[in-house]
Design a protein around this motif. Structure first.
Motif, PDB file in Angstrom:
ATOM      1  N   ARG A   1      16.154   8.615   1.555  1.00 55.55           N
ATOM      2  CA  ARG A   1      15.179   9.470   0.543  1.00 55.55           C
ATOM      3  C   ARG A   1      16.071  10.618  -0.118  1.00 55.55           C
ATOM      4  O   ARG A   1      16.102  10.904  -1.204  1.00 55.55           O
TER       5      ARG A   1
ATOM      6  N   CYS B   1      16.298  11.662  -4.002  1.00 56.28           N
ATOM      7  CA  CYS B   1      15.415  13.080  -4.183  1.00 56.28           C
ATOM      8  C   CYS B   1      16.168  14.245  -3.315  1.00 56.28           C
ATOM      9  O   CYS B   1      15.813  14.460  -2.146  1.00 56.28           O
TER      10      CYS B   1
ATOM     11  N   SER C   1      14.033  16.967  -1.670  1.00 59.82           N
ATOM     12  CA  SER C   1      12.803  16.449  -0.637  1.00 59.82           C
ATOM     13  C   SER C   1      13.192  17.075   0.976  1.00 59.82           C
ATOM     14  O   SER C   1      11.992  17.617   1.496  1.00 59.82           O
TER      15      SER C   1
ATOM     16  N   TYR D   1      11.639  20.716   0.774  1.00 60.63           N
ATOM     17  CA  TYR D   1      10.240  20.619   0.341  1.00 60.63           C
ATOM     18  C   TYR D   1       9.483  20.069   1.453  1.00 60.63           C
ATOM     19  O   TYR D   1       8.504  20.469   1.955  1.00 60.63           O
TER      20      TYR D   1
ATOM     21  N   PHE E   1      13.967  16.930  -7.842  1.00 60.56           N
ATOM     22  CA  PHE E   1      12.956  15.936  -7.245  1.00 60.56           C
ATOM     23  C   PHE E   1      12.977  14.814  -8.082  1.00 60.56           C
ATOM     24  O   PHE E   1      13.148  14.769  -9.449  1.00 60.56           O
ATOM     25  N   VAL E   2      12.945  13.797  -7.563  1.00 59.81           N
ATOM     26  CA  VAL E   2      13.136  12.273  -8.124  1.00 59.81           C
ATOM     27  C   VAL E   2      12.111  11.327  -7.324  1.00 59.81           C
ATOM     28  O   VAL E   2      12.156  11.281  -5.915  1.00 59.81           O
ATOM     29  N   ALA E   3      11.002  10.917  -7.991  1.00 57.04           N
ATOM     30  CA  ALA E   3      10.229  10.267  -7.295  1.00 57.04           C
ATOM     31  C   ALA E   3      10.474   8.734  -7.363  1.00 57.04           C
ATOM     32  O   ALA E   3      11.269   8.224  -8.343  1.00 57.04           O
TER      33      ALA E   3
ATOM     34  N   HIS F   1      11.045   5.591  -2.457  1.00 59.04           N
ATOM     35  CA  HIS F   1      11.362   6.463  -1.342  1.00 59.04           C
ATOM     36  C   HIS F   1      10.373   7.343  -0.973  1.00 59.04           C
ATOM     37  O   HIS F   1      10.489   7.945   0.151  1.00 59.04           O
ATOM     38  N   CYS F   2       9.367   7.735  -1.573  1.00 61.23           N
ATOM     39  CA  CYS F   2       8.454   8.804  -1.372  1.00 61.23           C
ATOM     40  C   CYS F   2       7.549   8.251  -0.331  1.00 61.23           C
ATOM     41  O   CYS F   2       6.941   9.034   0.151  1.00 61.23           O
TER      42      CYS F   2
ATOM     43  N   CYS G   1       7.493  10.214   2.661  1.00 60.09           N
ATOM     44  CA  CYS G   1       7.876  11.808   2.692  1.00 60.09           C
ATOM     45  C   CYS G   1       6.929  12.447   3.205  1.00 60.09           C
ATOM     46  O   CYS G   1       5.422  12.228   2.610  1.00 60.09           O
TER      47      CYS G   1
ATOM     48  N   ARG H   1       4.344  14.041   0.147  1.00 62.33           N
ATOM     49  CA  ARG H   1       4.188  13.103  -0.888  1.00 62.33           C
ATOM     50  C   ARG H   1       2.685  13.191  -1.520  1.00 62.33           C
ATOM     51  O   ARG H   1       2.427  13.099  -2.467  1.00 62.33           O
TER      52      ARG H   1
ATOM     53  N   CYS I   1       3.019  16.353  -3.431  1.00 62.30           N
ATOM     54  CA  CYS I   1       4.259  16.614  -4.680  1.00 62.30           C
ATOM     55  C   CYS I   1       3.869  16.033  -6.051  1.00 62.30           C
ATOM     56  O   CYS I   1       3.325  15.109  -6.443  1.00 62.30           O
TER      57      CYS I   1
ATOM     58  N   GLU J   1       5.748  15.639  -8.448  1.00 66.37           N
ATOM     59  CA  GLU J   1       6.879  14.699  -9.182  1.00 66.37           C
ATOM     60  C   GLU J   1       6.260  13.230  -8.783  1.00 66.37           C
ATOM     61  O   GLU J   1       6.221  12.407  -9.477  1.00 66.37           O
ATOM     62  N   ASN J   2       5.861  13.320  -7.616  1.00 61.39           N
ATOM     63  CA  ASN J   2       5.307  11.915  -7.063  1.00 61.39           C
ATOM     64  C   ASN J   2       4.119  11.594  -7.949  1.00 61.39           C
ATOM     65  O   ASN J   2       3.755  10.303  -8.419  1.00 61.39           O
TER      66      ASN J   2
HETATM   67  S1  SF4 Z   1       7.082  12.921  -2.471  1.00 58.39           S
HETATM   68 FE1  SF4 Z   1       8.247  14.588  -4.058  1.00 58.39          FE
HETATM   69  S2  SF4 Z   1       9.594  15.630  -2.524  1.00 58.39           S
HETATM   70 FE2  SF4 Z   1       9.218  13.580  -1.428  1.00 58.39          FE
HETATM   71  S3  SF4 Z   1      10.685  12.164  -1.999  1.00 58.39           S
HETATM   72 FE3  SF4 Z   1       9.133  11.925  -3.562  1.00 58.39          FE
HETATM   73  S4  SF4 Z   1       9.533  13.358  -5.054  1.00 58.39           S
HETATM   74 FE4  SF4 Z   1      10.875  13.856  -3.572  1.00 58.39          FE
END
Ligand code: SF4
Length: 393
Positions: A20, A24, A27, A30, A223-225, A228-229, A232, A235, A238, A240-241
């Motif tokens: 992850r 990202c 992450s 965060y 932040f890259v979704a 892999h989120c 997290c 999530r 987030c 971005e997610n």
């Molecule tokens: S949920 Fe947000 S902080 Fe977590 S890995 Fe995805 S983009 Fe990154």
């Protein structure tokens, strides 16, 4: 087992979350804002690692550790089946130890070893379940007790970081130019997944990790979704997610048939992640509503429920006392399902008495991502319509 839990503390840039933070970089920091609740699965895994450690140490120093084993067997995660799975891993581990000792009687054997990769990722360390170093080879072996998603050793980021740490600390002890990483997931496959990587290639990869790890540790990161989120901790909050999930399917299609194979593949991958995301939204909404929050257009209602007996013994008594025969009120005897039977009589007895009486029909073909380690099947090669899961119930 308690000590085991203590020495398994996690680094911010943990190896297990590397898949992850390598993508990202925002992450790790965060996630710090969200509580880290250990799941039941994780607790069960910790117990299994503790038992495996005890058994391997007992083998290494010929000390049976009866009291500690009894304690592990009194634990709520113990079952005959679970100990049998741990034993599958322990048997494999001992085979590898003996193979190394044939090469070098004083081969280095490290059990539950802290592996430090902080020269690559700030404060980075993890715990290697078993590291074996002898002439010509280093093996880094990881036990995974989960039975959900199969984990492959091939290009596995967690295993590679452990290997980087092992090479840094123990690479000088013997001459070798290859590292074998092994992931053993006994509840899914009695055979471990193994992967060889040349030390040179491993160290070249580690150099590429350095700048990414620097960003991930010192922040703010990016932040890259993506898929892999899924695990997290942040999530559900987030942005971005959320944006990623909302944007991925941009339009509605008159017919899915018009999509090319490439477009459809993209859609499939989105659908898989979205299904989990939607479930999470519903769960969050329910939780917030139960806490008193109102959402426009929604309301809390009483869910559907089924009738149930207040007291089963009293029901039976009332019926038999009025002359209704047992055959009319009880279900016929049924055999336990395969998984429950294995747990009830133990894997060994199950194998001895029933191995010729159990069959495994081909599973229903399932569309999965290319990274899944199961071999590909041809369409139409399965004649049975049953899933693995339905067989055991
Ligand atoms: S949920 Fe947000 S902080 Fe977590 S890995 Fe995805 S983009 Fe990154």
């Amino acid at each position: 087992v308690t000590e085991h839990v203590e020495h398994r503390a996690h680094a911010l840039l943990s190896a297990s979350s590397a898949y992850r933070w390598l993508v990202c970089t925002a992450s790790p920091r965060y996630e710090e804002g969200f509580p880290d609740q250990e799941s039941e699965f994780a607790k069960e895994g910790t117990w299994a690692h503790g038992l495996a450690e005890l058994k391997i140490l007992s083998y290494l120093d010929s000390n049976p550790r009866e009291a500690e084993l009894a304690e592990a067997r009194a634990d709520r995660y113990w079952s005959k089946a679970n100990e049998d799975y741990v034993d599958l891993y322990v048997t494999y581990a001992i085979e590898r130890i003996e193979a190394a000792r044939e090469i070098n009687p004083d081969a280095v054997i490290l059990v539950e070893q802290r592996l430090n990769y902080s020269h690559i990722a700030p404060e980075g360390f993890g715990t290697g379940d078993l590291v074996i170093v002898c002439d010509g080879r280093m093996e880094v072996i990881d036990l995974k007790f989960g039975k959900g998603k199969p984990v492959s050793a091939v290009d596995n980021k967690q295993a590679k970081l452990y290997a980087v740490g092992a090479v840094e600390d123990f690479g000088h002890l013997y001459e070798f130019d290859m590292v074998t990483v092994v992931i053993h997931q006994p509840r899914l496959d009695p055979e471990p997944s193994t992967w060889d990587i040349p030390v040179r290639g491993l160290l070249e990869w580690a150099e590429t990790v350095k700048p990414i790890a620097h960003d991930a540790f010192y922040g703010p990161g990016k932040f890259v979704a993506g898929s892999h989120c899924d695990f997290c901790r942040g999530r559900s909050q987030c942005r971005e997610n959320m944006t990623h999930n909302m944007a991925t399917i941009k339009g509605e299609f008159e017919s899915l048939d018009v999509l090319t194979a490439g477009e459809f593949a993209e859609l499939l991958s989105v659908a898989k992640t979205r299904a989990a995301w939607y479930a999470m939204i519903l769960e969050q909404g329910q939780k917030r509503a139960l806490n008193g929050e109102k959402f426009p257009g929604f309301k809390l209602v009483e869910g559907r429920s089924n009738r149930r007996y207040k007291d089963q013994d009293m029901v039976a008594e009332a019926l038999t006392a009025n002359g209704i025969p047992a055959a009319a009120i009880y279900e016929p005897r049924t055999l336990l399902g395969i998984t429950k039977m294995e747990q009830s009589i133990g894997k060994k007895v199950f194998k001895e008495l029933l191995s010729d009486l159990v069959e495994k029909p081909s599973g229903k073909p399932t569309l999965v991502h290319d990274s899944d380690p199961r071999p590909e099947v041809e369409p139409g090669s399965s004649t049975d319509g049953f899933d693995d899961e339905t067989e055991t119930q």
